[in-house]
Design a protein around this motif. Structure first.
Motif, PDB file in Angstrom:
ATOM      1  N   ALA A   1      -3.049  -7.928   3.365  1.00 56.71           N
ATOM      2  CA  ALA A   1      -2.126  -7.899   2.227  1.00 56.71           C
ATOM      3  C   ALA A   1      -2.910  -8.072   0.939  1.00 56.71           C
ATOM      4  O   ALA A   1      -3.954  -8.733   0.919  1.00 56.71           O
ATOM      5  CB  ALA A   1      -1.100  -9.025   2.345  1.00 56.71           C
ATOM      6  N   ILE A   2      -2.397  -7.466  -0.102  1.00 52.28           N
ATOM      7  CA  ILE A   2      -2.965  -7.693  -1.420  1.00 52.28           C
ATOM      8  C   ILE A   2      -2.830  -9.194  -1.708  1.00 52.28           C
ATOM      9  O   ILE A   2      -1.763  -9.778  -1.489  1.00 52.28           O
ATOM     10  CB  ILE A   2      -2.239  -6.845  -2.488  1.00 52.28           C
ATOM     11  CG1 ILE A   2      -2.434  -5.348  -2.172  1.00 52.28           C
ATOM     12  CG2 ILE A   2      -2.731  -7.183  -3.890  1.00 52.28           C
ATOM     13  CD1 ILE A   2      -1.589  -4.414  -3.024  1.00 52.28           C
ATOM     14  N   THR A   3      -3.895  -9.823  -2.157  1.00 57.49           N
ATOM     15  CA  THR A   3      -3.918 -11.275  -2.360  1.00 57.49           C
ATOM     16  C   THR A   3      -2.772 -11.761  -3.249  1.00 57.49           C
ATOM     17  O   THR A   3      -2.263 -12.859  -3.054  1.00 57.49           O
ATOM     18  CB  THR A   3      -5.280 -11.698  -2.947  1.00 57.49           C
ATOM     19  OG1 THR A   3      -6.290 -11.286  -2.016  1.00 57.49           O
ATOM     20  CG2 THR A   3      -5.389 -13.189  -3.144  1.00 57.49           C
ATOM     21  N   SER A   4      -2.346 -10.917  -4.173  1.00 59.97           N
ATOM     22  CA  SER A   4      -1.266 -11.319  -5.082  1.00 59.97           C
ATOM     23  C   SER A   4       0.119 -11.158  -4.451  1.00 59.97           C
ATOM     24  O   SER A   4       1.122 -11.240  -5.159  1.00 59.97           O
ATOM     25  CB  SER A   4      -1.350 -10.517  -6.382  1.00 59.97           C
ATOM     26  OG  SER A   4      -1.254  -9.127  -6.102  1.00 59.97           O
ATOM     27  N   ASN A   5       0.189 -10.976  -3.134  1.00 58.96           N
ATOM     28  CA  ASN A   5       1.471 -10.850  -2.434  1.00 58.96           C
ATOM     29  C   ASN A   5       1.627 -11.987  -1.419  1.00 58.96           C
ATOM     30  O   ASN A   5       1.474 -11.781  -0.213  1.00 58.96           O
ATOM     31  CB  ASN A   5       1.555  -9.483  -1.738  1.00 58.96           C
ATOM     32  CG  ASN A   5       2.900  -9.246  -1.066  1.00 58.96           C
ATOM     33  OD1 ASN A   5       3.753 -10.118  -1.016  1.00 58.96           O
ATOM     34  ND2 ASN A   5       3.065  -8.055  -0.531  1.00 58.96           N
TER      35      ASN A   5
ATOM     36  N   PHE B   1       0.826  -1.203   0.000  1.00 57.88           N
ATOM     37  CA  PHE B   1       0.000   0.000   0.000  1.00 57.88           C
ATOM     38  C   PHE B   1       0.863   1.257   0.000  1.00 57.88           C
ATOM     39  O   PHE B   1       0.364   2.352   0.231  1.00 57.88           O
ATOM     40  CB  PHE B   1      -0.932  -0.011   1.214  1.00 57.88           C
ATOM     41  CG  PHE B   1      -1.746  -1.270   1.327  1.00 57.88           C
ATOM     42  CD1 PHE B   1      -2.763  -1.542   0.415  1.00 57.88           C
ATOM     43  CD2 PHE B   1      -1.498  -2.202   2.316  1.00 57.88           C
ATOM     44  CE1 PHE B   1      -3.516  -2.700   0.506  1.00 57.88           C
ATOM     45  CE2 PHE B   1      -2.244  -3.367   2.413  1.00 57.88           C
ATOM     46  CZ  PHE B   1      -3.258  -3.615   1.501  1.00 57.88           C
ATOM     47  N   VAL B   2       2.160   1.110  -0.249  1.00 53.90           N
ATOM     48  CA  VAL B   2       3.088   2.235  -0.302  1.00 53.90           C
ATOM     49  C   VAL B   2       2.793   3.064  -1.556  1.00 53.90           C
ATOM     50  O   VAL B   2       2.659   2.508  -2.647  1.00 53.90           O
ATOM     51  CB  VAL B   2       4.554   1.721  -0.316  1.00 53.90           C
ATOM     52  CG1 VAL B   2       5.529   2.853  -0.578  1.00 53.90           C
ATOM     53  CG2 VAL B   2       4.886   1.030   0.991  1.00 53.90           C
ATOM     54  N   PRO B   3       2.683   4.388  -1.414  1.00 57.55           N
ATOM     55  CA  PRO B   3       2.410   5.219  -2.588  1.00 57.55           C
ATOM     56  C   PRO B   3       3.571   5.202  -3.586  1.00 57.55           C
ATOM     57  O   PRO B   3       4.714   4.954  -3.203  1.00 57.55           O
ATOM     58  CB  PRO B   3       2.218   6.625  -2.007  1.00 57.55           C
ATOM     59  CG  PRO B   3       2.812   6.593  -0.649  1.00 57.55           C
ATOM     60  CD  PRO B   3       2.828   5.170  -0.188  1.00 57.55           C
ATOM     61  N   HIS B   4       3.243   5.461  -4.824  1.00 57.88           N
ATOM     62  CA  HIS B   4       4.273   5.519  -5.873  1.00 57.88           C
ATOM     63  C   HIS B   4       3.936   6.660  -6.815  1.00 57.88           C
ATOM     64  O   HIS B   4       2.784   6.786  -7.203  1.00 57.88           O
ATOM     65  CB  HIS B   4       4.332   4.188  -6.628  1.00 57.88           C
ATOM     66  CG  HIS B   4       5.493   4.095  -7.557  1.00 57.88           C
ATOM     67  ND1 HIS B   4       6.779   3.891  -7.105  1.00 57.88           N
ATOM     68  CD2 HIS B   4       5.577   4.225  -8.895  1.00 57.88           C
ATOM     69  CE1 HIS B   4       7.590   3.874  -8.145  1.00 57.88           C
ATOM     70  NE2 HIS B   4       6.886   4.070  -9.233  1.00 57.88           N
TER      71      HIS B   4
ATOM     72  N   ASP C   1     -11.342  -4.864  -2.688  1.00 59.19           N
ATOM     73  CA  ASP C   1     -11.398  -3.901  -1.590  1.00 59.19           C
ATOM     74  C   ASP C   1     -10.641  -2.610  -1.867  1.00 59.19           C
ATOM     75  O   ASP C   1     -10.978  -1.574  -1.319  1.00 59.19           O
ATOM     76  CB  ASP C   1     -10.850  -4.554  -0.319  1.00 59.19           C
ATOM     77  CG  ASP C   1     -11.101  -3.715   0.909  1.00 59.19           C
ATOM     78  OD1 ASP C   1     -12.282  -3.424   1.190  1.00 59.19           O
ATOM     79  OD2 ASP C   1     -10.119  -3.335   1.578  1.00 59.19           O
ATOM     80  N   ILE C   2      -9.602  -2.692  -2.678  1.00 60.56           N
ATOM     81  CA  ILE C   2      -8.844  -1.469  -2.987  1.00 60.56           C
ATOM     82  C   ILE C   2      -8.707  -1.294  -4.494  1.00 60.56           C
ATOM     83  O   ILE C   2      -8.753  -2.258  -5.265  1.00 60.56           O
ATOM     84  CB  ILE C   2      -7.445  -1.467  -2.335  1.00 60.56           C
ATOM     85  CG1 ILE C   2      -6.573  -2.608  -2.876  1.00 60.56           C
ATOM     86  CG2 ILE C   2      -7.548  -1.509  -0.819  1.00 60.56           C
ATOM     87  CD1 ILE C   2      -5.117  -2.445  -2.561  1.00 60.56           C
TER      88      ILE C   2
ATOM     89  N   ASP D   1      -8.173  -7.746  -4.500  1.00 65.54           N
ATOM     90  CA  ASP D   1      -8.635  -8.404  -3.288  1.00 65.54           C
ATOM     91  C   ASP D   1      -7.592  -8.246  -2.182  1.00 65.54           C
ATOM     92  O   ASP D   1      -6.382  -8.181  -2.452  1.00 65.54           O
ATOM     93  CB  ASP D   1      -8.853  -9.898  -3.531  1.00 65.54           C
ATOM     94  CG  ASP D   1      -9.949 -10.189  -4.533  1.00 65.54           C
ATOM     95  OD1 ASP D   1     -10.704  -9.268  -4.895  1.00 65.54           O
ATOM     96  OD2 ASP D   1     -10.053 -11.363  -4.952  1.00 65.54           O
ATOM     97  N   ILE D   2      -8.068  -8.223  -0.956  1.00 63.81           N
ATOM     98  CA  ILE D   2      -7.206  -8.109   0.215  1.00 63.81           C
ATOM     99  C   ILE D   2      -7.456  -9.307   1.123  1.00 63.81           C
ATOM    100  O   ILE D   2      -8.602  -9.617   1.444  1.00 63.81           O
ATOM    101  CB  ILE D   2      -7.538  -6.813   1.005  1.00 63.81           C
ATOM    102  CG1 ILE D   2      -7.327  -5.571   0.146  1.00 63.81           C
ATOM    103  CG2 ILE D   2      -6.732  -6.732   2.302  1.00 63.81           C
ATOM    104  CD1 ILE D   2      -5.903  -5.354  -0.284  1.00 63.81           C
TER     105      ILE D   2
END
Length: 174
Positions: free
Chosen positions: A129-133, A35-38, A154-155, A163-164
């Motif tokens: 966590a993002i499901t893909s992580n 969720f770190v901004p970029h 969710d995000i 998904d989270i």
């Protein structure tokens, strides 16, 4: 305030770490899985660090720099955000790409979860966590958190809904 593990010193951030934060958190690979901004600029890092002292003093959040004891290098962040009203905390973290898959996040997460339950006397600690992580999911599991569910779409992250997976643990319950 400092917490220690075998290989890490977990301590509040100081301004001299801002450049390294921007470098590590600014890596597109880190932002893609967290969720770190970029982009994550030096100014963003300095502004973020400037908020920490107040958060820690109020007990609202404990954003801790994960520093290697051996080399004094910053490898990432382990944060516990506290919801005082409900006696719970949210574990949030990121690790710089050069330090992935070396167990630092797990080591820090275990220590911070213990800190939350033992020293802050929280009743519940959760994380998402993002499901893909899957790497992040493994950290949560190794820190004793159990899968509680998936929040569908969710995000909105990088142009798509994601998904989270939510994990949690109640004090004195595995």
């Amino acid at each position: 305030m400092e917490l220690h593990t075998e290989r890490l010193c977990l301590r509040p951030y100081t301004n001299d770490l801002a450049e390294r934060v921007a470098e590590l958190a600014g890596d597109e690979a880190v932002a893609a899985t967290t969720f770190v901004p970029h982009p994550y600029t030096l100014e963003v890092a300095e502004d973020w660090i400037a908020l920490h002292k107040d958060w820690i003093e109020k007990g609202a959040a404990y954003p801790l720099a994960m520093i290697l004891k051996e080399s004094n290098e910053l490898v990432g962040t382990m944060t516990l955000r506290v919801d005082e009203k409900h006696h719970k905390g949210e574990l949030a973290y990121w690790v710089g790409k050069p330090y992935w898959n070396l167990g630092y996040a797990t080591e820090a997460a275990i220590r911070v979860v213990d800190f939350g339950f033992e020293e802050l006397e929280l009743n519940r600690i959760w994380s998402a966590a993002i499901t893909s992580n899957p790497g992040s999911t493994k950290v949560m599991q190794k820190a004793g958190l159990s899968y509680e569910g998936t929040l569908k779409q969710d995000i909105y992250h990088w142009g798509e809904y994601k998904d989270i997976d939510v994990y949690g643990r109640i004090k004195n319950v595995g």
